[in-house]
Design an enzyme around this catalytic site. Structure first.
Site, mmCIF file in Angstrom:
data_model
loop_
_atom_site.group_PDB
_atom_site.id
_atom_site.type_symbol
_atom_site.label_atom_id
_atom_site.label_comp_id
_atom_site.label_asym_id
_atom_site.label_seq_id
_atom_site.Cartn_x
_atom_site.Cartn_y
_atom_site.Cartn_z
ATOM 1 N N ARG A 155 -2.657 18.174 1.551
ATOM 2 C CA ARG A 155 -1.278 18.696 1.514
ATOM 3 C C ARG A 155 -0.735 18.478 0.119
ATOM 4 O O ARG A 155 -1.394 17.909 -0.734
ATOM 5 C CB ARG A 155 -0.422 17.904 2.503
ATOM 6 C CG ARG A 155 -0.519 16.401 2.199
ATOM 7 C CD ARG A 155 0.418 15.577 3.047
ATOM 8 N NE ARG A 155 0.020 14.175 3.064
ATOM 9 C CZ ARG A 155 0.323 13.286 2.134
ATOM 10 N NH1 ARG A 155 1.028 13.641 1.083
ATOM 11 N NH2 ARG A 155 -0.080 12.034 2.228
ATOM 12 N N HIS A 201 0.806 -1.220 0.000
ATOM 13 C CA HIS A 201 0.000 0.000 0.000
ATOM 14 C C HIS A 201 0.838 1.268 0.000
ATOM 15 O O HIS A 201 0.340 2.342 0.319
ATOM 16 C CB HIS A 201 -0.977 0.017 1.191
ATOM 17 C CG HIS A 201 -1.801 -1.217 1.294
ATOM 18 N ND1 HIS A 201 -2.631 -1.645 0.278
ATOM 19 C CD2 HIS A 201 -1.904 -2.144 2.277
ATOM 20 C CE1 HIS A 201 -3.215 -2.768 0.650
ATOM 21 N NE2 HIS A 201 -2.785 -3.101 1.846
#
Ligand code: ADP
Ligand code: ADP
Ligand code: MG
Length: 656
Positions: free
Chosen positions: A297, A235
């Protein structure tokens, strides 16, 4: 625009931000931990302030301290980079209160997107398609299991506070659910102090596709197209690209608009990424792409978006934070060509990708690609932080060309001192399935055997290593490993043999004419060029490498893989100690003894030929010497560590 900003981060992203700030005449303040006192971001910034010891909890995560530094240095804004404080709503709020601009979204938007369950609920309300599943409050194990049964296996359990791939468990069968649930809860508690989880449908052949969004404080919000980050290991993203292969303009517009809706739902300002999971089993279609989470972000992989749009996203961040409107409207945002990014990590694929720390003895990149890095040759990869060494980014008019460029660039990248995943990345790019864009997040796991480089040197590597030991006219005198490694000798022309050690194994490849003899195999070898740019034809295949040499060693780089060739331990021992004791490096049979007591021998002269592990090893004189003892004879057997010949240095040589 600001006069001065503080960068609350380290490594490549801190350097990246400083570069754009400098372009705009914005002065920069770096902060650093004790481990980073000499780091590149500190060297690049206009000012640098120490904030604490190496552990990030005592330095880069100390929001209050960093805010004080901003006040003391007169910085008007703080850029948090990614990681660390970038998604910390309390910190964003503290900045607002202190009158320092947080270069990022409002604290409220970070909070709204901070927990995966709340974010999904919000998105559902805003009409954004979300991954089907259960994200309610009831955390009772039986209830969660019942939900999973209803969703249908496989399912994915996710810690609601999770990030960085932590706290996730895929469950294939109902009977495995209780164990997996406990594990996800444990991990959520340990890493994020929150054991709550959600359960969602595990999308088969999943492709990770994310949309870059940007909003300003004047109500404008646009998307800068998508990135495909399906190449993942556990992941975690490994290779990213833009645009996503197979993305049609219609589907792009649909998910782009969904992403903008998502951002608007939380009154977003600044750079953000909406991550989607797509069903990759067929063509991409808008009804098979679901919202996964929002990262509030700048993202690690933002350079591929910059490459296809020609925009500088850090510049956009600074402008938006300074109150300016977005530089472009939706229809003006270009989409040109194709870009890929590979994350170069200090890790060893051979040992299951364990991080590798230590000095970067060699760090060289080719030109023609973008390199974002926070380190230089000679710097140290410390165990305290993320071991990413650099991002290598290539752009070309087509995907195929961009892949070829990036692969070529990785093949020419040289990292020594720490193990790196360079050759692994190159193999991912070179894989036919990747080239054909047959990708999903299982790609690396499925092809792991083909992607992890060989741990032991191949005949190709040994041929190049042999060539590296041959003198080349192009090399400056004394630069040849041949001169340095006493194991090499020319046994009449054209018969050459070198002896060197790679990690803990000694190799003595031989070449007679064009017959290249290895213990397990024989090959046809033609050496076109020796020395530090070896160039050979092995069994009809042209191979090249490059070397960085020093006293007693030669770093050989081939296809992104580092092979440290060192003087064999038995010779280094004799030389290093200067004791003149030539000992047997391993058990074996003495084939011939070339010297007798009283002989004077030149440095590199053969002393004893040993047969061991089906190979001949010629032990040579490490320096010019007089033979004072010979303890073996032809045909004898010997053991490891047994002294075979004793040498006494010749006067003139010893004093030289
Ligand atoms: P992305 O989706 O951009 O890869 P992740 O959510 O996986 O982002 O994590 C953000 C990035 O921030 C990571 O790639 C990692 O390199 C960095 N990061 C996260 N936490 C830390 C940390 N504590 N120290 C250093 N780097 C961190
Ligand atoms: P994190 O906050 O750790 O980044 P994400 O929710 O973004 O967590 O998931 C990380 C990765 O896990 C994704 O990039 C994707 O590869 C995989 N993943 C997440 N959700 C699913 C899903 N429902 N089905 C299949 N894979 C998924
Ligand atoms: Mg994610």
């Amino acid at each position: 625009m600001f006069n001065k900003i503080l960068i609350a981060n380290r490594g490549e992203i801190a350097c990246r931000i400083i570069e754009t700030a400098r372009k705009w005449g914005v002065r920069t303040v770096a902060v650093y931990s004790d481990a980073d006192a000499q780091a590149r971001h500190v060297r690049m910034a206009d000012e640098a302030v120490r904030i604490g010891p190496a552990p990030s909890a005592e330095s880069y995560l100390k929001g209050d301290l960093i805010l004080n530094v901003a006040r003391d240095t007169g910085a008007q804004a703080i850029h948090p980079g990614y990681g660390f404080l970038s998604e910390n709503a309390d910190f964003a709020e503290a900045c607002e209160k202190a009158g320092v601009v947080f270069i990022g979204p409002p604290a409220s938007a970070i909070r709204a997107m901070g927990l995966k369950d709340a974010a999904k609920q919000l998105m559902r309300k805003a009409g954004v398609p979300v991954t089907p599943g259960y994200d309610g409050d009831n955390q009772d194990a039986d209830h969660l299991q019942a939900q999973a049964d209803e969703i249908g296996y496989p399912v994915l359990i996710k810690a609601v506070a999770g990030g960085g791939g932590k706290g996730m468990r895929k469950v294939d069968r109902a009977e495995d659910f209780p164990e997996a649930l406990k594990a996800a809860q444990r991990e959520g508690q340990a890493s994020f102090s929150d054991p709550r989880v959600l359960v969602e449908k595990y999308i088969e052949n999943p492709r990770h596709i994310e949309v870059q969004v940007f909003a300003d404080s004047h109500g404008n919000c646009v998307y800068l197209h998508e990135r495909d980050c399906s190449l993942q290991r556990r992941h975690q993203k490994v290779i990213e690209e833009a645009p996503a292969p197979g993305m049609s303009p219609q589907v792009r517009a649909a998910i782009g608009q969904a992403a903008v809706n998502a951002a608007k739902a939380v009154n977003y300002v600044g750079a953000g990424t909406i991550e989607f999971i797509a069903d990759g089993s067929g063509a991409l279609s808008a009804d098979k792409i679901w919202f996964m989470e929002m990262n509030t972000r700048l993202q690690v992989e933002h350079p591929v978006t910059e490459a296809i749009t020609g925009q500088d996203l850090v510049e956009w961040q600074l402008r938006v934070a300074a109150g300016q409107p977005l530089p472009l409207q939706q229809a003006q945002i270009p989409l040109n060509g194709h870009a890929l990014e590979a994350r170069l990590y200090a890790e060893n694929p051979e040992t299951g990708f364990l991080p590798s720390t230590g000095p970067l003895e060699v760090l060289r990149f080719p030109s023609g690609v973008r390199i974002d890095t926070g380190v230089e040759e000679g710097d140290v990869v410390s165990p305290h932080y993320d071991p990413m060494v650099a991002k290598v980014i290539a752009w070309a008019p087509t995907r195929q060309q961009a892949i070829a460029q990036l692969s070529e660039a990785l093949g020419q990248t040289a990292v020594a001192g720490v193990r790196a995943n360079t050759a692994f990345l190159k193999r991912c790019l070179d894989h036919p399935d990747f080239q054909d864009a047959k990708l999903d997040t299982g790609f690396i796991g499925q092809h792991l055997d083909q992607l992890v480089p060989d741990a032991a040197p191949t005949p190709q590597v040994l041929a190049l290593a042999l060539a590296a030991h041959l003198p080349s006219n192009a090399d400056a005198a004394g630069q040849d490993p041949w001169d340095r490694l006493t194991g090499l000798r020319v046994v009449g022309q054209p018969h050459v043999q070198a002896s060197f050690q790679i990690r803990d194994q000694i190799f003595t490849p031989r070449l007679r004419g064009r017959d290249f003899v290895l213990p397990e195999s024989a090959h046809d070898l033609m050496i076109r060029q020796g020395g530090t740019q070896p160039d050979v034809v092995l069994d009809g295949e042209r191979l090249t490498a490059r070397c960085v040499t020093g006293p007693g060693f030669c770093h050989l780089f081939h296809q992104g893989q580092w092979w440290p060739l060192t003087r064999p331990a038995y010779e280094a021992g004799a030389d290093g100690a200067g004791n003149g004791k030539i000992v047997s490096p391993m058990p074996g049979r003495i084939l011939s003894v070339s010297v007798k007591v009283g002989d004077e021998v030149a440095s590199g002269a053969p002393l004893v030929t040993l047969e061991a592990m089906k190979m001949e090893h010629v032990l040579t004189a490490p320096f010019a010497a007089k033979v004072t003892g010979v303890a073996v004879s032809d045909g004898g057997q010997t053991q490891e560590g047994v002294e075979l010949v004793t040498l006494s240095p010749l006067e003139d040589e010893a004093s030289a």
